[in-house]
Design an enzyme around this catalytic site. Structure first.
Site, PDB file in Angstrom:
ATOM      1  N   ASP A 148       0.742  -1.400  -0.160  1.00 55.32           N
ATOM      2  CA  ASP A 148       0.077   0.132   0.347  1.00 55.32           C
ATOM      3  C   ASP A 148       0.421   0.943  -0.346  1.00 55.32           C
ATOM      4  O   ASP A 148       1.814   1.130  -0.013  1.00 55.32           O
ATOM      5  CB  ASP A 148      -1.045  -0.082   1.522  1.00 55.32           C
ATOM      6  CG  ASP A 148      -1.755  -1.143   1.588  1.00 55.32           C
ATOM      7  OD1 ASP A 148      -1.987  -1.696  -0.203  1.00 55.32           O
ATOM      8  OD2 ASP A 148      -2.303  -1.575   2.591  1.00 55.32           O
ATOM      9  N   LYS A 149       0.413   2.360  -0.464  1.00 55.27           N
ATOM     10  CA  LYS A 149       1.051   3.286  -0.538  1.00 55.27           C
ATOM     11  C   LYS A 149       1.626   4.056   0.607  1.00 55.27           C
ATOM     12  O   LYS A 149       2.905   4.426   0.856  1.00 55.27           O
ATOM     13  CB  LYS A 149       0.004   4.703  -1.183  1.00 55.27           C
ATOM     14  CG  LYS A 149       0.963   5.778  -1.241  1.00 55.27           C
ATOM     15  CD  LYS A 149       0.219   7.055  -1.831  1.00 55.27           C
ATOM     16  CE  LYS A 149       0.331   8.655  -1.673  1.00 55.27           C
ATOM     17  NZ  LYS A 149      -0.502   9.774  -2.491  1.00 55.27           N
TER      18      LYS A 149
END
Length: 364
Positions: A148-149
Site C-alpha cells: 500500500d502507498k
C-alpha cells in the site's frame, strides 16, 4: 484452415509459469484477448494437444498450437506511450531504496507515501522508477507484488522474465513469507493470536475499502504477536499474513479493536495517538523470505522509516526484541478435511441418538 497454416511455438525458459494470455501479449500482440479467448473456446488453441483457457499457466518446453494470423482480426497497433526520462533526483531516490540486489532480484525498502503502481491522480510510484534499477541487466525490472502507498518496507522486484514468473508462483502459492511490524492502539488481550476473518470489498466504496464479510468474503488469516506494550495505550506487534487479501492486516487489526496507529481509513479518529506520535501509518514490511530462482533463499530485512523509528523511541521500546520471526501458517482447509469433519460429526450424532434410544428403553 489447413494444418499447414497452423503455427507451433515452444515455450521458452523465460516464459515458464506465464499466463497464456500474457504469453500472447508478449509474443503475438496482434492477437487480442478476445481473439485468444475465441480460439480457446473453439478448441483451436492447444498446449501439448490439450485444450486450454486464457488464464492457464504455461511451462517451459510445452508446445503451443496457434491458428494462423488470418483467423484474427488484426487491430491497428496502439502507439506506445514514451516514458519520460528520469531526473537525477528520481534515479538517486530509486537506487537509494535498494537493500538487496543479485542477478535475478532486487529488494527495495519502499518509503511511506510512495505508491507501488500508478493510477488516477497517482504520478509518483515505484513502477515509474524501474528504469533506474536496470543496472547491468538486459531488461527493465518487473514488479511482482505490491505494498500500500502508506505502508513502508521490503518490496521485491524481478530482474528477468524468468524470475518474475518464478516469484509470481511463490506469491500465488503462498510460499513467499512476509513479516510486518506495526504499532496498534491499545493492547490485545491475547498476546499471540490468529485472526481468521473473511474479507470482501465494502459496497459503495468502489473497491477502495475492505470489510469483514462472514457470508461472502474470501478466507483471510493473519497471525499477530505482541512484542512490547506501552501501558494500555499502544502495543508494538509483529504481523504475518497467511493469505494475501487487500488491506488484510489493517482490516484484521481494526476488526479486533486495535487499529494500526495512523490508519484513519479503518480506525477512524481512534487510530491517532497524542503526545507527539506521528499521524503517518505505522505499518512496515520488516522482512521478506522467498525461494530464489537459482536455488537457495532470499531473506531480507528492511530498516524502519524515520517516523516509525521515532515512535518506537518515544514509547521506550527495545528494538532488539523485534526478531521478525517467520512461521509456517495453518494448513489450508481442504475438501477432504471438510468431508472428514462432516463424517465425524454425523457419526457423533448417530452415537448420541443410539444412547437416547437405549435410555428410553431402560426407563420402560
Amino acid at each position: 484452415m489447413s494444418d499447414n497454416d497452423v503455427r507451433q511455438f515452444t515455450v521458452g525458459p523465460d516464459d515458464d509459469g506465464i499466463r497464456l494470455d500474457r504469453w500472447f501479449k508478449r509474443h503475438l500482440p496482434d492477437a487480442s484477448f478476445n481473439v485468444v479467448s475465441r480460439w480457446a473456446r473453439t478448441g483451436q488453441l492447444r498446449v501439448d494437444g490439450a485444450r486450454v483457457q486464457p488464464g492457464d499457466r504455461l511451462a517451459a518446453g510445452q508446445t503451443l498450437r496457434v491458428p494462423p494470423p488470418e483467423s484474427a482480426v488484426v487491430a491497428a497497433p496502439k502507439p506506445k506511450a514514451e516514458r519520460v526520462p528520469l531526473s537525477p533526483d528520481q534515479i538517486e531516490l530509486a537506487q537509494e531504496m535498494v537493500i538487496h540486489r543479485d542477478a535475478q532480484a532486487i529488494v527495495l525498502n519502499k518509503p511511506p507515501g510512495l505508491a507501488t503502481q500508478g493510477g488516477t491522480k497517482t504520478h509518483d510510484h515505484v513502477d515509474g522508477l524501474l528504469d533506474a534499477l536496470q543496472f547491468d541487466g538486459e531488461s527493465r525490472p518487473k514488479l511482482v507484488h505490491r505494498l500500500d502507498k502508506d505502508t513502508s518496507g521490503a518490496l521485491l522486484i524481478a530482474r528477468t522474465s524468468r524470475a518474475a514468473a518464478f516469484f509470481a508462483k511463490s506469491f500465488s502459492g503462498r510460499t513467499a513469507k512476509k513479516v510486518y511490524w506495526a504499532l496498534v492502539v491499545g493492547v490485545p488481550d491475547i498476546t499471540d493470536g490468529m485472526v481468521d476473518l473473511p474479507l470482501a470489498k465494502q459496497p459503495g466504496t468502489g473497491g477502495e475499502k475492505m470489510h469483514v464479510d462472514e457470508e461472502e468474503g474470501q478466507p483471510a488469516r493473519s497471525r499477530y504477536r505482541v512484542i512490547e506494550r506501552a501501558g494500555n495505550r499502544a502495543a508494538w506487534v509483529e504481523l504475518q499474513p497467511f493469505t494475501g487479501r487487500t488491506h488484510q492486516l489493517r482490516v484484521h487489526m481494526a476488526a479486533i479493536g486495535h487499529p494500526i496507529v495512523g490508519d484513519g481509513k479503518y480506525g477512524g479518529q481512534a487510530a491517532f495517538l497524542t503526545g507527539g506520535v506521528s499521524r503517518k501509518m505505522h505499518l512496515h514490511a520488516r522482512r521478506i523470505q522467498i525461494d530464489h530462482p537459482d536455488g537457495g533463499k532470499i531473506d531480507v530485512t528492511a530498516d524502519l522509516p524515520p517516523h516509525f523509528a521515532e515512535s518506537i523511541k518515544l514509547m521506550g521500546f527495545d528494538l532488539s526484541l523485534g526478531n521478525a520471526m517467520i512461521e509456517d501458517g495453518p494448513p489450508p482447509v481442504t475438501r477432504a478435511d471438510l468431508k472428514a469433519k462432516a463424517k465425524a460429526h454425523a457419526k457423533s450424532v448417530r452415537k448420541e441418538r443410539r444412547g437416547e434410544r437405549r435410555s428410553r428403553g431402560s426407563r420402560d
